[in-house]
Design a protein around this motif. Structure first.
Motif, PDB file in Angstrom:
ATOM      1  N   PHE A  12       0.671  -0.970   0.049  1.00  0.00           N
ATOM      2  CA  PHE A  12       0.071  -0.142   0.108  1.00  0.00           C
ATOM      3  C   PHE A  12       0.961   1.025  -0.029  1.00  0.00           C
ATOM      4  N   PHE A  13       2.182   1.476   0.620  1.00  0.00           N
ATOM      5  CA  PHE A  13       2.389   2.235   0.869  1.00  0.00           C
ATOM      6  C   PHE A  13       3.364   2.636  -0.686  1.00  0.00           C
ATOM      7  N   LYS A  14       3.594   0.962  -0.966  1.00  0.00           N
ATOM      8  CA  LYS A  14       4.559   1.721  -2.633  1.00  0.00           C
ATOM      9  C   LYS A  14       3.884   2.291  -3.494  1.00  0.00           C
ATOM     10  N   SER A  15       2.413   1.796  -3.809  1.00  0.00           N
ATOM     11  CA  SER A  15       1.402   1.979  -4.545  1.00  0.00           C
ATOM     12  C   SER A  15       0.788   3.849  -3.958  1.00  0.00           C
ATOM     13  N   GLU A  16       1.280   4.586  -3.064  1.00  0.00           N
ATOM     14  CA  GLU A  16       0.380   5.014  -3.078  1.00  0.00           C
ATOM     15  C   GLU A  16       1.373   6.589  -3.155  1.00  0.00           C
ATOM     16  N   MET A  17       2.732   6.244  -2.897  1.00  0.00           N
ATOM     17  CA  MET A  17       3.773   7.281  -2.695  1.00  0.00           C
ATOM     18  C   MET A  17       4.308   7.012  -4.633  1.00  0.00           C
ATOM     19  N   ARG A  18       3.770   6.451  -5.310  1.00  0.00           N
ATOM     20  CA  ARG A  18       4.302   6.176  -6.962  1.00  0.00           C
ATOM     21  C   ARG A  18       3.212   6.658  -7.477  1.00  0.00           C
ATOM     22  N   LYS A  19       1.149   7.250  -7.312  1.00  0.00           N
ATOM     23  CA  LYS A  19       0.531   8.024  -7.256  1.00  0.00           C
ATOM     24  C   LYS A  19       0.519   9.614  -6.901  1.00  0.00           C
ATOM     25  N   TYR A  20       1.612   9.213  -6.114  1.00  0.00           N
ATOM     26  CA  TYR A  20       1.277  11.210  -5.404  1.00  0.00           C
ATOM     27  C   TYR A  20       2.810  11.878  -5.590  1.00  0.00           C
ATOM     28  N   TYR A  21       3.867  10.953  -6.577  1.00  0.00           N
ATOM     29  CA  TYR A  21       4.518  11.352  -7.118  1.00  0.00           C
ATOM     30  C   TYR A  21       4.133  11.775  -8.728  1.00  0.00           C
ATOM     31  N   LYS A  22       3.467  10.870  -9.382  1.00  0.00           N
ATOM     32  CA  LYS A  22       3.014  11.320 -10.500  1.00  0.00           C
ATOM     33  C   LYS A  22       2.772  13.202 -10.448  1.00  0.00           C
ATOM     34  N   SER A  23       2.372  13.333  -9.397  1.00  0.00           N
ATOM     35  CA  SER A  23       2.085  15.168  -9.101  1.00  0.00           C
ATOM     36  C   SER A  23       3.292  15.619  -9.450  1.00  0.00           C
ATOM     37  N   TYR A  24       5.035  15.027  -9.014  1.00  0.00           N
ATOM     38  CA  TYR A  24       5.856  15.721  -9.242  1.00  0.00           C
ATOM     39  C   TYR A  24       6.557  15.624 -10.642  1.00  0.00           C
ATOM     40  N   GLN A  25       6.327  14.508 -11.074  1.00  0.00           N
ATOM     41  CA  GLN A  25       6.261  14.574 -12.642  1.00  0.00           C
ATOM     42  C   GLN A  25       5.532  15.894 -13.229  1.00  0.00           C
ATOM     43  N   TYR A  26       4.016  15.758 -13.085  1.00  0.00           N
ATOM     44  CA  TYR A  26       3.751  16.786 -13.835  1.00  0.00           C
ATOM     45  C   TYR A  26       4.832  18.076 -13.820  1.00  0.00           C
ATOM     46  N   LEU A  27       4.823  18.249 -12.574  1.00  0.00           N
ATOM     47  CA  LEU A  27       5.134  19.592 -12.257  1.00  0.00           C
ATOM     48  C   LEU A  27       6.975  20.032 -12.460  1.00  0.00           C
ATOM     49  N   GLN A  28       7.266  18.732 -12.977  1.00  0.00           N
ATOM     50  CA  GLN A  28       8.642  18.330 -13.706  1.00  0.00           C
ATOM     51  C   GLN A  28       8.635  18.811 -15.131  1.00  0.00           C
ATOM     52  N   SER A  29       7.003  18.319 -16.133  1.00  0.00           N
ATOM     53  CA  SER A  29       7.006  18.467 -17.130  1.00  0.00           C
ATOM     54  C   SER A  29       6.960  19.866 -17.771  1.00  0.00           C
ATOM     55  N   VAL A  30       6.114  20.366 -16.833  1.00  0.00           N
ATOM     56  CA  VAL A  30       5.728  21.713 -16.978  1.00  0.00           C
ATOM     57  C   VAL A  30       6.665  23.158 -16.866  1.00  0.00           C
ATOM     58  N   LYS A  31       8.535  22.790 -16.651  1.00  0.00           N
ATOM     59  CA  LYS A  31       9.207  23.455 -15.699  1.00  0.00           C
ATOM     60  C   LYS A  31       9.671  24.479 -16.401  1.00  0.00           C
ATOM     61  N   ASP A  32       9.700  24.324 -17.657  1.00  0.00           N
ATOM     62  CA  ASP A  32       9.741  25.172 -18.667  1.00  0.00           C
ATOM     63  C   ASP A  32       9.188  26.541 -18.535  1.00  0.00           C
ATOM     64  N   LEU A  33       7.851  26.104 -18.460  1.00  0.00           N
ATOM     65  CA  LEU A  33       7.177  27.851 -18.766  1.00  0.00           C
ATOM     66  C   LEU A  33       7.224  27.862 -17.516  1.00  0.00           C
ATOM     67  N   MET A  34       6.461  27.139 -15.906  1.00  0.00           N
ATOM     68  CA  MET A  34       6.303  27.700 -14.926  1.00  0.00           C
ATOM     69  C   MET A  34       7.930  28.268 -13.781  1.00  0.00           C
ATOM     70  N   GLU A  35       9.163  28.599 -14.630  1.00  0.00           N
ATOM     71  CA  GLU A  35      10.215  28.955 -13.458  1.00  0.00           C
ATOM     72  C   GLU A  35      10.397  29.780 -14.254  1.00  0.00           C
ATOM     73  N   HIS A  36       9.320  30.837 -14.731  1.00  0.00           N
ATOM     74  CA  HIS A  36      10.299  31.252 -15.703  1.00  0.00           C
ATOM     75  C   HIS A  36       8.213  32.951 -15.655  1.00  0.00           C
TER      76      HIS A  36
END
Length: 261
Positions: A142-166
Motif C-alpha cells: 500500500f505504501f509503495k502504491s501511494e508513493m508512486r501515485k502521488y509522485y506522478k504529481s511531481y512528474q507533472y510539475l517537472q513536465s511544465v518546468k520550462d513554463l513555470m520557472e519563468h
C-alpha cells in the motif's frame, strides 16, 4: 520546441556558427567539414557539447557523405582521409560515451541511495530500509502504491518546468524541496500518516494552481481577469512553498531526534 529553447546557449551556438562559416569561406577540401559543422550546429539545440561534436555530428556526417558523395570516396584520397577521420571521431565518441554510461550504471547499482537524488522519472525504493520498518507485506505494498501515485504529481510539475520557472520565482526550489521530501518519505514508510498534509493537501493544492496557470497560458488572448487570476495563483503558490519547508522539517524529524540522543 521547448527543448530547443531550453538548450539554446549563445556561446556554444556562436562558436559552432563561426566554425561553419570559416569552413565555407576557406573552402575546406573535401566539403566534409562544412557538413560536419552543420550537423553539429543543429544538434547543439537538442544535445550537449560532447554528444553534438563526438557522436551526433560525426554520425550524421558519415551518413550524409555516403549518400551524397559515395562514389567519390574511392577516387579522392584526400576526401577519403577526411571521411576516415570522421569515422574515428564517431567511434571514439561512442566508446567514451559507453564507458561513461557504464560507470554511471555501476555506481547507481552499487549505491542505491543516490539514485533518488539523480532520478526524476520514477521512485527507487530501498528494500532494506523498508524491511527495517517491520511493516507487513500488505502495508508495504500500500505504501509503495501511494508513493508512486502521488509522485506522478511531481512528474507533472517537472513536465511544465520550462513554463513555470519563468512565472514563479521559487518554482525550481519548490521542485527540489518536493523531491527531497519524497526521498526522505520513501525510506520511512511509518511517516506516511504524519505526512498527510503534504500528500493530500499541500502537494495537491500546488499542482491544482500550477495546472490553472498552465491552462490560462494556453489562451490566445489574455484578459485582465486572466492576469489577475494568475497573480492570485502565484500568491497561493508562495504560501504553499513555505508549507513545503515545514513538511521537510517534519519528514526529517527522526533524523534530528537521533542527533539529540
Amino acid at each position: 520546441m521547448r527543448q530547443a529553447i531550453d538548450n539554446f546557449h549563445p556561446v556554444r551556438i556562436g562558436i559552432a556558427l563561426i566554425l561553419l562559416v570559416l569552413s565555407i569561406v576557406f573552402g575546406v577540401k573535401g566539403e566534409i567539414f562544412p557538413i560536419y559543422m552543420t550537423a553539429v550546429l543543429g544538434s547543439l539545440f537538442f544535445f550537449d557539447i560532447f554528444n553534438s561534436y563526438m557522436v551526433i555530428g560525426p554520425g550524421l556526417t558519415i551518413i550524409s557523405t555516403l549518400i551524397i558523395f559515395g562514389r567519390r570516396l574511392m577516387s579522392d584520397g584526400f576526401f577519403l582521409i577526411f571521411f576516415m577521420l570522421m569515422v574515428m571521431l564517431f567511434i571514439i565518441g561512442v566508446i567514451i560515451g559507453g564507458i561513461h554510461r557504464g560507470v554511471m550504471l555501476r555506481q547507481l547499482q552499487k549505491y542505491p541511495e543516490i539514485v533518488n537524488s539523480l532520478s526524476d522519472d520514477k521512485l527507487h525504493f530501498n528494500e532494506e530500509k523498508l524491511r527495517e520498518s517491520k511493516l507487513s507485506n500488505e502495508e508495504l505494498s500500500f505504501f509503495k502504491s501511494e508513493m508512486r501515485k502521488y509522485y506522478k504529481s511531481y512528474q507533472y510539475l517537472q513536465s511544465v518546468k520550462d513554463l513555470m520557472e519563468h512565472k514563479v520565482d521559487s518554482y525550481d526550489k519548490d521542485l527540489t524541496m518536493i523531491h527531497a521530501i519524497f526521498n526522505e518519505l520513501i525510506d520511512s514508510p511509518r511517516m506516511l500518516l504524519k505526512m498527510n498534509d503534504f500528500l493530500y493537501s499541500h502537494l495537491k493544492d500546488y499542482v491544482d494552481k500550477v495546472k490553472a496557470i498552465v491552462d490560462l497560458d494556453d489562451n490566445v488572448v489574455e484578459s485582465d481577469e486572466d492576469k489577475q487570476l494568475v497573480e492570485n495563483a502565484k500568491e497561493q503558490l508562495a504560501t504553499i512553498s513555505h508549507q513545503f519547508r515545514d513538511d521537510f522539517v517534519q519528514v526529517t524529524e527522526d533524523e534530528r531526534d537521533a542527533l539529540k540522543e
